[in-house]
Motif scaffolding. Structure first.
Motif, PDB file in Angstrom:
ATOM      1  N   SER A  45      12.969 -23.618 -21.594  1.00 12.50           N
ATOM      2  CA  SER A  45      12.488 -25.007 -21.623  1.00 12.50           C
ATOM      3  C   SER A  45      12.285 -25.439 -23.068  1.00 12.50           C
ATOM      4  N   CYS A  46      12.641 -26.688 -23.363  1.00 12.28           N
ATOM      5  CA  CYS A  46      12.439 -27.229 -24.706  1.00 12.28           C
ATOM      6  C   CYS A  46      11.572 -28.475 -24.610  1.00 12.28           C
ATOM      7  N   SER A  47      10.791 -28.706 -25.658  1.00  9.65           N
ATOM      8  CA  SER A  47       9.755 -29.734 -25.595  1.00  9.65           C
ATOM      9  C   SER A  47       9.656 -30.523 -26.887  1.00  9.65           C
ATOM     10  N   ASP A  48       8.929 -31.628 -26.788  1.00  8.60           N
ATOM     11  CA  ASP A  48       8.641 -32.476 -27.940  1.00  8.60           C
ATOM     12  C   ASP A  48       7.708 -31.781 -28.930  1.00  8.60           C
ATOM     13  N   ASP A  49       7.144 -30.622 -28.547  1.00  5.45           N
ATOM     14  CA  ASP A  49       6.217 -29.903 -29.426  1.00  5.45           C
ATOM     15  C   ASP A  49       6.917 -28.977 -30.421  1.00  5.45           C
ATOM     16  N   ARG A  50       8.267 -29.104 -30.534  1.00  7.38           N
ATOM     17  CA  ARG A  50       9.074 -28.295 -31.452  1.00  7.38           C
ATOM     18  C   ARG A  50       9.088 -26.815 -31.065  1.00  7.38           C
ATOM     19  N   VAL A  51       8.960 -26.570 -29.784  1.00  8.48           N
ATOM     20  CA  VAL A  51       8.922 -25.192 -29.296  1.00  8.48           C
ATOM     21  C   VAL A  51       9.881 -25.037 -28.119  1.00  8.48           C
ATOM     22  N   ILE A  52      10.533 -23.886 -28.047  1.00  5.93           N
ATOM     23  CA  ILE A  52      11.326 -23.476 -26.893  1.00  5.93           C
ATOM     24  C   ILE A  52      10.630 -22.261 -26.283  1.00  5.93           C
ATOM     25  N   LEU A  53      10.444 -22.268 -24.974  1.00  7.07           N
ATOM     26  CA  LEU A  53       9.847 -21.136 -24.285  1.00  7.07           C
ATOM     27  C   LEU A  53      10.865 -20.547 -23.307  1.00  7.07           C
ATOM     28  N   ILE A  54      10.934 -19.227 -23.274  1.00  4.97           N
ATOM     29  CA  ILE A  54      11.823 -18.521 -22.344  1.00  4.97           C
ATOM     30  C   ILE A  54      10.955 -17.772 -21.346  1.00  4.97           C
ATOM     31  N   TRP A  55      11.099 -18.112 -20.062  1.00  4.73           N
ATOM     32  CA  TRP A  55      10.271 -17.573 -18.984  1.00  4.73           C
ATOM     33  C   TRP A  55      11.071 -16.576 -18.146  1.00  4.73           C
ATOM     34  N   SER A  56      10.368 -15.613 -17.573  1.00  8.21           N
ATOM     35  CA  SER A  56      10.997 -14.630 -16.690  1.00  8.21           C
ATOM     36  C   SER A  56      10.948 -15.137 -15.252  1.00  8.21           C
ATOM     37  N   VAL A  57      12.109 -15.221 -14.612  1.00  5.18           N
ATOM     38  CA  VAL A  57      12.180 -15.728 -13.237  1.00  5.18           C
ATOM     39  C   VAL A  57      11.460 -14.792 -12.262  1.00  5.18           C
ATOM     40  N   LYS A  58      11.485 -13.503 -12.514  1.00  2.98           N
ATOM     41  CA  LYS A  58      10.846 -12.559 -11.592  1.00  2.98           C
ATOM     42  C   LYS A  58       9.328 -12.715 -11.558  1.00  2.98           C
ATOM     43  N   GLU A  59       8.757 -13.435 -12.556  1.00  2.00           N
ATOM     44  CA  GLU A  59       7.314 -13.675 -12.575  1.00  2.00           C
ATOM     45  C   GLU A  59       6.925 -14.973 -11.862  1.00  2.00           C
ATOM     46  N   PHE A  60       7.907 -15.681 -11.289  1.00  2.00           N
ATOM     47  CA  PHE A  60       7.603 -16.934 -10.599  1.00  2.00           C
ATOM     48  C   PHE A  60       6.684 -16.709  -9.401  1.00  2.00           C
ATOM     49  N   SER A  61       6.704 -15.520  -8.840  1.00  2.00           N
ATOM     50  CA  SER A  61       5.858 -15.226  -7.680  1.00  2.00           C
ATOM     51  C   SER A  61       4.493 -14.681  -8.087  1.00  2.00           C
ATOM     52  N   GLN A  62       4.240 -14.580  -9.397  1.00  2.00           N
ATOM     53  CA  GLN A  62       2.985 -14.034  -9.899  1.00  2.00           C
ATOM     54  C   GLN A  62       2.084 -15.149 -10.429  1.00  2.00           C
ATOM     55  N   LYS A  63       0.810 -14.810 -10.634  1.00  2.00           N
ATOM     56  CA  LYS A  63      -0.146 -15.791 -11.136  1.00  2.00           C
ATOM     57  C   LYS A  63      -0.049 -15.962 -12.643  1.00  2.00           C
ATOM     58  N   GLU A  64       0.198 -14.874 -13.352  1.00  2.00           N
ATOM     59  CA  GLU A  64       0.286 -14.927 -14.810  1.00  2.00           C
ATOM     60  C   GLU A  64       1.744 -14.979 -15.246  1.00  2.00           C
ATOM     61  N   HIS A  65       2.022 -15.778 -16.286  1.00  2.00           N
ATOM     62  CA  HIS A  65       3.390 -15.948 -16.750  1.00  2.00           C
ATOM     63  C   HIS A  65       3.454 -15.808 -18.269  1.00  2.00           C
ATOM     64  N   LYS A  66       4.178 -14.808 -18.734  1.00  2.00           N
ATOM     65  CA  LYS A  66       4.397 -14.643 -20.159  1.00  2.00           C
ATOM     66  C   LYS A  66       5.690 -15.361 -20.540  1.00  2.00           C
ATOM     67  N   SER A  67       5.780 -15.736 -21.794  1.00  2.00           N
ATOM     68  CA  SER A  67       6.987 -16.408 -22.258  1.00  2.00           C
ATOM     69  C   SER A  67       7.269 -16.014 -23.701  1.00  2.00           C
ATOM     70  N   ILE A  68       8.526 -16.123 -24.074  1.00  5.75           N
ATOM     71  CA  ILE A  68       8.940 -15.886 -25.457  1.00  5.75           C
ATOM     72  C   ILE A  68       8.967 -17.228 -26.166  1.00  5.75           C
ATOM     73  N   ARG A  69       8.278 -17.313 -27.275  1.00  3.83           N
ATOM     74  CA  ARG A  69       8.159 -18.584 -28.016  1.00  3.83           C
ATOM     75  C   ARG A  69       9.175 -18.623 -29.145  1.00  3.83           C
ATOM     76  N   VAL A  70       9.899 -19.744 -29.219  1.00  3.69           N
ATOM     77  CA  VAL A  70      10.873 -19.970 -30.287  1.00  3.69           C
ATOM     78  C   VAL A  70      10.541 -21.291 -30.967  1.00  3.69           C
ATOM     79  N   ASN A  71      10.278 -21.259 -32.266  1.00  2.00           N
ATOM     80  CA  ASN A  71       9.973 -22.476 -33.013  1.00  2.00           C
ATOM     81  C   ASN A  71      11.265 -23.144 -33.489  1.00  2.00           C
TER      82      ASN A  71
END
Length: 442
Positions: free
Chosen positions: A106-132
Motif C-alpha cells: 500500500s502507498c500513501s500520501d504520508d510518503r510511506v509504502i507498507l508491505i503486509w503479509s497476507v497470511k496475517e489477515f486472519s490474525q489480530k496483530e499485523h506487522k509490515s515492512i516500511r519503505v520511505n
C-alpha cells in the motif's frame, strides 16, 4: 511693664508657625488623594501590560473552548470483516497484491509504502515492512511478476520509480531500495501504471489521452493515443499481452504489445473493444487469466465480458452479464481472479455481485470516512480489500464462495462421467465448508 510684654510675640509666632505646618500637611494629604484618584481612573481606562496579556490569553482560551469539537469517529465493523490494517498516517492512494499471493503493498500520501503479509489477515496483530519514499509520495503501486520488486508512480516527479526487495536468510523480504527513476516524458499526470507478467514492458496511462509503453530500463518503446478525450483508467492484462484504457467514450479499447521470437519489441496493434455501454466507462478489470473483463459505466450499469477470443479472426468479446447499480457517479470495479465475483465501489460504499447469476449479493455502506480510492481481490479469491482513508479493510469474499457453489453445481449437472462429477462435488463441499467456517450457509 517692659518685662511683662515680651511673651506675647513669642506665643504669636509659635501659633503662626503651627498653623503653617498644619496647612502644609493638609495640602499634602489633598494632593496625595488627588493623585491616587487620578491613577485609579487611569487604571480603569487602560490596564497594565500584564493585565492586557492575561486578557488576551483568556480570549484565546475562550475562543479555543468555543471552537467546535471534531466528531468522534466510530470504528467500522461488519460480520464479513476479517481485519483492518492500520499503519499509515495519511490517506492511502493505491494497493496491489504480489503475484505469489504472499503480500499486499500500500502507498500513501504520508510518503510511506507498507508491505503486509497476507497470511496475517486472519490474525489480530499485523506487522509490515516500511519503505520511505524520498522527496515525494507514491500514488500507484504494482508488483513485478516475480514479486521481488515493485514500481510506483510519483506525485511530484510525475514519473515511475523502481524498488527492489531484498531477501533475508529465512526467505522473508529484507531491505527495500530504490534503484531507478524513469525520465519524465509527459506533462499530464499519471493515472495508472502496470507491469507485464512476461516482464517485457511497463505501462503508464495519463489523464489526457496518452498511454506510454516502456522497457524495464526506462526507455520508451511506444506511445499510444487512446482517442478517448480523457482517460479514466488504464491497465495491463494479467496474461501480459494486452494494455487497455477507458475514458469519456462508452467503450474500452484494448491493444496488444507485440514482441518477436527473440524478445525484441515489434509494435503495438489494436486488438478489440468492449462496446455496449451508453456512456463513459469509469473503470474496468481483468480476471487472472484475462479471459474475463468487468466494466462499470456512467450509464449506471456494470457488465461482465467473455474476452477469450481470437481477435485476429475478427471475433468480438461476448457480453455475459449486465447489472444495474442505481447510481451514475464515479465508480471503481474489481473482478475476482476466478471471474466469479464483481465488486463495485462508489463513494464510501460497496456493492458485491455474484458473477454467475448477476445478482447483487451484498451492499455495504459507510466503509471508510472518505470515498474508496482502491479495491481488489487477493490471488486466492479469499479476501476483498478496500481503502479510502488511512486504513485498509479486509473482507471475507463470502459472495465468491456462494458464486463458486452456483458455478460448480451447474458444471456438475453438465458433467458426463462420474469421476468428473465426484471431483466437482469435492470442490462444492470445500466451498460450503468455507462458508460454514464463517458462520454462513450456502
Amino acid at each position: 511693664m517692659a518685662d511683662g510684654e515680651e511673651p506675647l510675640p513669642v506665643v504669636a509666632v509659635t501659633a503662626a508657625v503651627g498653623a503653617v505646618i498644619m496647612l502644609v500637611v493638609l495640602l499634602c494629604n489633598v494632593l496625595k488623594k488627588d493623585k491616587k484618584d487620578t491613577e485609579e481612573a487611569a487604571g480603569e481606562e487602560e490596564p497594565p501590560q500584564d493585565t492586557k496579556q492575561d486578557a488576551s490569553n483568556k480570549a484565546k482560551k475562550q475562543k479555543a473552548i468555543q471552537r467546535p469539537k471534531k466528531e468522534s469517529r466510530v470504528a467500522f465493523t461488519h460480520p464479513w470483516l476479517s481485519t483492518s490494517l492500520k499503519g499509515h498516517s495519511a490517506p492511502i492512494l493505491g494497493m496491489d497484491f504480489s503475484p505469489n499471493g504472499k503480500y499486499l503493498a500500500s502507498c500513501s500520501d504520508d510518503r510511506v509504502i507498507l508491505i503486509w503479509s497476507v497470511k496475517e489477515f486472519s490474525q489480530k496483530e499485523h506487522k509490515s515492512i516500511r519503505v520511505n519514499v524520498e522527496l515525494d509520495h507514491s500514488t500507484q503501486i504494482k508488483f513485478s511478476p516475480d514479486s521481488k520488486a515493485f514500481i510506483t508512480s510519483l506525485f511530484v516527479s510525475n514519473t515511475v520509480r523502481v524498488f527492489k526487495i531484498g531477501k533475508k536468510p529465512d526467505g522473508s523480504p529484507g531491505n527495500v531500495t530504490a534503484v531507478l527513476d524513469f525520465p519524465k516524458k509527459h506533462d499530464a499526470d499519471i493515472l495508472s501504471i502496470g507491469i507485464s507478467s512476461s516482464g517485457k514492458f511497463i505501462m503508464t496511462c495519463y489523464k489526457d489521452t496518452t498511454m506510454t509503453i516502456w522497457d524495464l530500463k526506462g526507455e520508451v518503446l511506444a506511445t499510444i493515443d487512446t482517442h478517448q478525450m480523457t482517460n479514466a483508467h488504464g491497465a495491463v492484462s494479467p496474461c501480459g499481452r494486452f494494455v487497455a484504457s477507458s475514458g469519456f467514450t462508452p467503450d474500452v479499447k484494448v491493444w496488444e504489445v507485440c514482441f518477436d521470437k527473440s524478445g525484441n519489441f515489434r509494435e503495438v496493434t489494436r486488438a478489440f473493444e468492449l462496446k455496449g455501454h451508453s456512456s463513459g466507462v469509469y473503470s474496468f478489470c481483468f480476471n487472472s487469466d484475462s479471459r474475463r473483463m468487468a466494466t462499470v459505466s456512467k450509464d449506471g450499469t456494470w457488465k461482465l465480458w467473455d474476452t477469450d477470443i481470437e481477435y485476429q479472426k475478427n471475433q468480438d468479446p461476448y457480453l455475459l452479464k449486465t447489472g444495474q447499480l442505481g447510481f451514475t457517479t464515479p465508480s471503481l470495479v474489481s473482478l475476482s481472479p476466478d471471474g466469479r465475483t464483481v465488486a463495485v465501489a462508489h463513494g464510501n460504499s460497496l456493492q458485491i455481485f455474484n458473477g454467475i447469476t448477476g445478482v447483487l449479493g451484498k451492499a455495504i455502506e459507510d466503509i471508510h470516512h472518505e470515498p474508496i480510492k482502491a479495491l481488489g481481490f487477493d490471488t486466492n479469491n479469499k479476501y476483498l480489500v478496500t481503502t479510502g482513508d488511512k486504513h485498509i479493510h479486509v473482507f471475507h469474499n463470502v459472495i465468491g464462495y456462494q458464486a463458486t457453489v452456483d458455478d460448480l453445481v451447474e458444471k456438475k449437472q453438465k458433467a458426463k462421467n462420474s469421476s468428473l462429477k465426484e471431483r466437482i462435488q469435492e470442490q462444492i463441499d470445500t466451498a460450503k465448508t468455507a462458508l460454514k467456517s464463517l458462520g454462513l450457509e450456502s
